[in-house]
Motif scaffolding. Structure first.
Motif, PDB file in Angstrom:
ATOM      1  N   PRO A 119       0.835  -1.208   0.000  1.00 35.89           N
ATOM      2  CA  PRO A 119       0.000   0.000   0.000  1.00 35.89           C
ATOM      3  C   PRO A 119       0.870   1.259   0.000  1.00 35.89           C
ATOM      4  O   PRO A 119       1.087   1.890   1.038  1.00 35.89           O
ATOM      5  CB  PRO A 119      -0.813  -0.143   1.292  1.00 35.89           C
ATOM      6  CG  PRO A 119       0.083  -0.919   2.204  1.00 35.89           C
ATOM      7  CD  PRO A 119       0.857  -1.865   1.308  1.00 35.89           C
ATOM      8  N   THR A 120       1.388   1.644  -1.153  1.00 36.10           N
ATOM      9  CA  THR A 120       2.378   2.720  -1.231  1.00 36.10           C
ATOM     10  C   THR A 120       1.843   4.060  -0.734  1.00 36.10           C
ATOM     11  O   THR A 120       2.561   4.791  -0.055  1.00 36.10           O
ATOM     12  CB  THR A 120       2.929   2.856  -2.656  1.00 36.10           C
ATOM     13  OG1 THR A 120       1.848   2.967  -3.570  1.00 36.10           O
ATOM     14  CG2 THR A 120       3.774   1.658  -3.031  1.00 36.10           C
ATOM     15  N   TYR A 121       0.610   4.397  -1.068  1.00 31.95           N
ATOM     16  CA  TYR A 121       0.053   5.661  -0.597  1.00 31.95           C
ATOM     17  C   TYR A 121      -0.027   5.651   0.926  1.00 31.95           C
ATOM     18  O   TYR A 121       0.400   6.596   1.597  1.00 31.95           O
ATOM     19  CB  TYR A 121      -1.329   5.923  -1.206  1.00 31.95           C
ATOM     20  CG  TYR A 121      -1.937   7.209  -0.712  1.00 31.95           C
ATOM     21  CD1 TYR A 121      -1.592   8.422  -1.297  1.00 31.95           C
ATOM     22  CD2 TYR A 121      -2.826   7.217   0.359  1.00 31.95           C
ATOM     23  CE1 TYR A 121      -2.124   9.618  -0.833  1.00 31.95           C
ATOM     24  CE2 TYR A 121      -3.357   8.405   0.842  1.00 31.95           C
ATOM     25  CZ  TYR A 121      -3.007   9.599   0.243  1.00 31.95           C
ATOM     26  OH  TYR A 121      -3.527  10.768   0.720  1.00 31.95           O
ATOM     27  N   GLU A 122      -0.559   4.581   1.474  1.00 32.02           N
ATOM     28  CA  GLU A 122      -0.693   4.463   2.929  1.00 32.02           C
ATOM     29  C   GLU A 122       0.686   4.425   3.596  1.00 32.02           C
ATOM     30  O   GLU A 122       0.868   4.972   4.683  1.00 32.02           O
ATOM     31  CB  GLU A 122      -1.501   3.219   3.288  1.00 32.02           C
ATOM     32  CG  GLU A 122      -1.727   3.017   4.763  1.00 32.02           C
ATOM     33  CD  GLU A 122      -2.557   4.116   5.440  1.00 32.02           C
ATOM     34  OE1 GLU A 122      -2.509   4.189   6.677  1.00 32.02           O
ATOM     35  OE2 GLU A 122      -3.219   4.900   4.742  1.00 32.02           O
ATOM     36  N   LEU A 123       1.663   3.811   2.951  1.00 29.42           N
ATOM     37  CA  LEU A 123       3.023   3.762   3.472  1.00 29.42           C
ATOM     38  C   LEU A 123       3.593   5.179   3.608  1.00 29.42           C
ATOM     39  O   LEU A 123       4.160   5.541   4.644  1.00 29.42           O
ATOM     40  CB  LEU A 123       3.895   2.918   2.540  1.00 29.42           C
ATOM     41  CG  LEU A 123       5.335   2.664   2.932  1.00 29.42           C
ATOM     42  CD1 LEU A 123       5.410   1.786   4.165  1.00 29.42           C
ATOM     43  CD2 LEU A 123       6.057   1.986   1.787  1.00 29.42           C
ATOM     44  N   ARG A 129       3.123  10.736   9.054  1.00 28.37           N
ATOM     45  CA  ARG A 129       2.507  10.850  10.384  1.00 28.37           C
ATOM     46  C   ARG A 129       3.497  10.503  11.483  1.00 28.37           C
ATOM     47  O   ARG A 129       3.607  11.180  12.505  1.00 28.37           O
ATOM     48  CB  ARG A 129       1.273   9.961  10.496  1.00 28.37           C
ATOM     49  CG  ARG A 129       0.426  10.352  11.731  1.00 28.37           C
ATOM     50  CD  ARG A 129      -0.623   9.351  12.096  1.00 28.37           C
ATOM     51  NE  ARG A 129      -0.062   8.628  13.247  1.00 28.37           N
ATOM     52  CZ  ARG A 129      -0.169   7.342  13.458  1.00 28.37           C
ATOM     53  NH1 ARG A 129      -0.812   6.576  12.627  1.00 28.37           N
ATOM     54  NH2 ARG A 129       0.360   6.789  14.516  1.00 28.37           N
ATOM     55  N   LEU A 130       4.257   9.423  11.290  1.00 27.52           N
ATOM     56  CA  LEU A 130       5.248   9.028  12.279  1.00 27.52           C
ATOM     57  C   LEU A 130       6.346  10.083  12.431  1.00 27.52           C
ATOM     58  O   LEU A 130       6.821  10.338  13.543  1.00 27.52           O
ATOM     59  CB  LEU A 130       5.857   7.672  11.920  1.00 27.52           C
ATOM     60  CG  LEU A 130       4.914   6.466  12.030  1.00 27.52           C
ATOM     61  CD1 LEU A 130       5.567   5.230  11.429  1.00 27.52           C
ATOM     62  CD2 LEU A 130       4.492   6.227  13.468  1.00 27.52           C
ATOM     63  N   LEU A 131       6.739  10.710  11.339  1.00 21.68           N
ATOM     64  CA  LEU A 131       7.742  11.767  11.392  1.00 21.68           C
ATOM     65  C   LEU A 131       7.227  12.970  12.178  1.00 21.68           C
ATOM     66  O   LEU A 131       7.924  13.503  13.045  1.00 21.68           O
ATOM     67  CB  LEU A 131       8.164  12.184   9.974  1.00 21.68           C
ATOM     68  CG  LEU A 131       9.171  13.330   9.898  1.00 21.68           C
ATOM     69  CD1 LEU A 131      10.474  12.962  10.601  1.00 21.68           C
ATOM     70  CD2 LEU A 131       9.419  13.687   8.439  1.00 21.68           C
ATOM     71  N   GLU A 141       8.509   6.557  22.706  1.00 22.93           N
ATOM     72  CA  GLU A 141       8.944   5.244  22.232  1.00 22.93           C
ATOM     73  C   GLU A 141       8.722   5.142  20.720  1.00 22.93           C
ATOM     74  O   GLU A 141       7.709   5.627  20.209  1.00 22.93           O
ATOM     75  CB  GLU A 141       8.134   4.141  22.925  1.00 22.93           C
ATOM     76  CG  GLU A 141       8.501   3.934  24.376  1.00 22.93           C
ATOM     77  CD  GLU A 141       9.891   3.342  24.523  1.00 22.93           C
ATOM     78  OE1 GLU A 141      10.236   2.405  23.777  1.00 22.93           O
ATOM     79  OE2 GLU A 141      10.630   3.834  25.394  1.00 22.93           O
ATOM     80  N   PRO A 142       9.641   4.505  20.006  1.00 20.47           N
ATOM     81  CA  PRO A 142       9.427   4.294  18.565  1.00 20.47           C
ATOM     82  C   PRO A 142       8.179   3.446  18.327  1.00 20.47           C
ATOM     83  O   PRO A 142       7.862   2.553  19.109  1.00 20.47           O
ATOM     84  CB  PRO A 142      10.674   3.544  18.119  1.00 20.47           C
ATOM     85  CG  PRO A 142      11.686   3.788  19.182  1.00 20.47           C
ATOM     86  CD  PRO A 142      10.924   4.002  20.464  1.00 20.47           C
ATOM     87  N   ALA A 143       7.502   3.736  17.259  1.00 19.86           N
ATOM     88  CA  ALA A 143       6.286   2.995  16.896  1.00 19.86           C
ATOM     89  C   ALA A 143       6.606   1.968  15.816  1.00 19.86           C
ATOM     90  O   ALA A 143       7.439   2.204  14.950  1.00 19.86           O
ATOM     91  CB  ALA A 143       5.216   3.956  16.400  1.00 19.86           C
ATOM     92  N   THR A 144       5.932   0.850  15.899  1.00 20.25           N
ATOM     93  CA  THR A 144       6.018  -0.165  14.850  1.00 20.25           C
ATOM     94  C   THR A 144       4.663  -0.246  14.166  1.00 20.25           C
ATOM     95  O   THR A 144       3.646  -0.405  14.843  1.00 20.25           O
ATOM     96  CB  THR A 144       6.370  -1.541  15.440  1.00 20.25           C
ATOM     97  OG1 THR A 144       7.638  -1.443  16.095  1.00 20.25           O
ATOM     98  CG2 THR A 144       6.431  -2.595  14.358  1.00 20.25           C
ATOM     99  N   VAL A 145       4.668  -0.114  12.870  1.00 21.29           N
ATOM    100  CA  VAL A 145       3.432  -0.157  12.102  1.00 21.29           C
ATOM    101  C   VAL A 145       3.572  -1.237  11.043  1.00 21.29           C
ATOM    102  O   VAL A 145       4.575  -1.276  10.324  1.00 21.29           O
ATOM    103  CB  VAL A 145       3.143   1.212  11.431  1.00 21.29           C
ATOM    104  CG1 VAL A 145       1.895   1.137  10.580  1.00 21.29           C
ATOM    105  CG2 VAL A 145       3.031   2.303  12.475  1.00 21.29           C
ATOM    106  N   VAL A 146       2.614  -2.106  10.960  1.00 21.93           N
ATOM    107  CA  VAL A 146       2.598  -3.149   9.933  1.00 21.93           C
ATOM    108  C   VAL A 146       1.426  -2.864   9.010  1.00 21.93           C
ATOM    109  O   VAL A 146       0.283  -2.791   9.450  1.00 21.93           O
ATOM    110  CB  VAL A 146       2.460  -4.554  10.567  1.00 21.93           C
ATOM    111  CG1 VAL A 146       2.389  -5.615   9.477  1.00 21.93           C
ATOM    112  CG2 VAL A 146       3.610  -4.825  11.527  1.00 21.93           C
TER     113      VAL A 146
END
Length: 159
Positions: A119-123, A129-131, A141-146
């Motif tokens: 999902p390139t757009y969502e990526l 958002r994370l930045l 804390e760093p976030a992990t998103v799958v």
């Protein structure tokens, strides 16, 4: 390229359905991947067209060439397909091919190319958002998103 060992003794099973469950099982089968890698059934060169060509050539020259390959990126997929065409290998009858990342031309070539679409757009949206979150709270804390990938079966992986 990742290389699953399929039925080398003859024809592939008459009809296999690809479902999310079997796809997920295959991707999470770390032991099978480790065996393939340790048994020398792994080829990796540069991530360009020439790397895909050279990797496929190396695999086809091995004592037990694979029935199918999973190619890591678009450019290597082009190289792998070119090598198969140059060697007269019939896709998918003799070699199944799956590329990673949905290609705009995946359904234009013959046989049409099975791909794993990310999902390139969502990526990109999630990375932004994370930045922004990291800038706002550097000590958090760093976030992990799958994000889910989607198998798009087409003719290149037909049994």
């Amino acid at each position: 390229m990742w290389l699953p060992r399929l039925n080398r003794g003859g024809r592939r099973p008459a009809k296999q359905s690809i479902s999310h469950g079997t796809y997920k099982q295959g991707l999470t089968s770390v032991k099978a991947i480790a065996v393939i890698i340790s048994a020398g059934k792994w080829a990796q060169l540069n991530g360009h067209i020439s790397g895909g060509y050279d990797a496929m050539s190396s695999l086809l020259s091995s004592s037990e060439p694979p029935d199918a390959v999973f190619v890591a990126n678009n450019l290597m997929t082009v190289g792998a397909l070119r090598c198969l065409a140059d060697r007269g290998v019939d896709v998918p009858r003799e070699m199944g091919v799956v590329g990673f990342d949905e290609l705009p031309w995946a359904d234009l070539i013959r046989p049409s190319l099975t791909t794993v679409a990310q999902p390139t757009y969502e990526l990109g949206r999630m990375a932004a958002r994370l930045l922004v979150d990291r800038i706002a709270s550097p000590a958090a804390e760093p976030a992990t998103v799958v994000l889910p990938a989607e198998l798009r079966p087409r003719q290149s992986s037909a049994p």
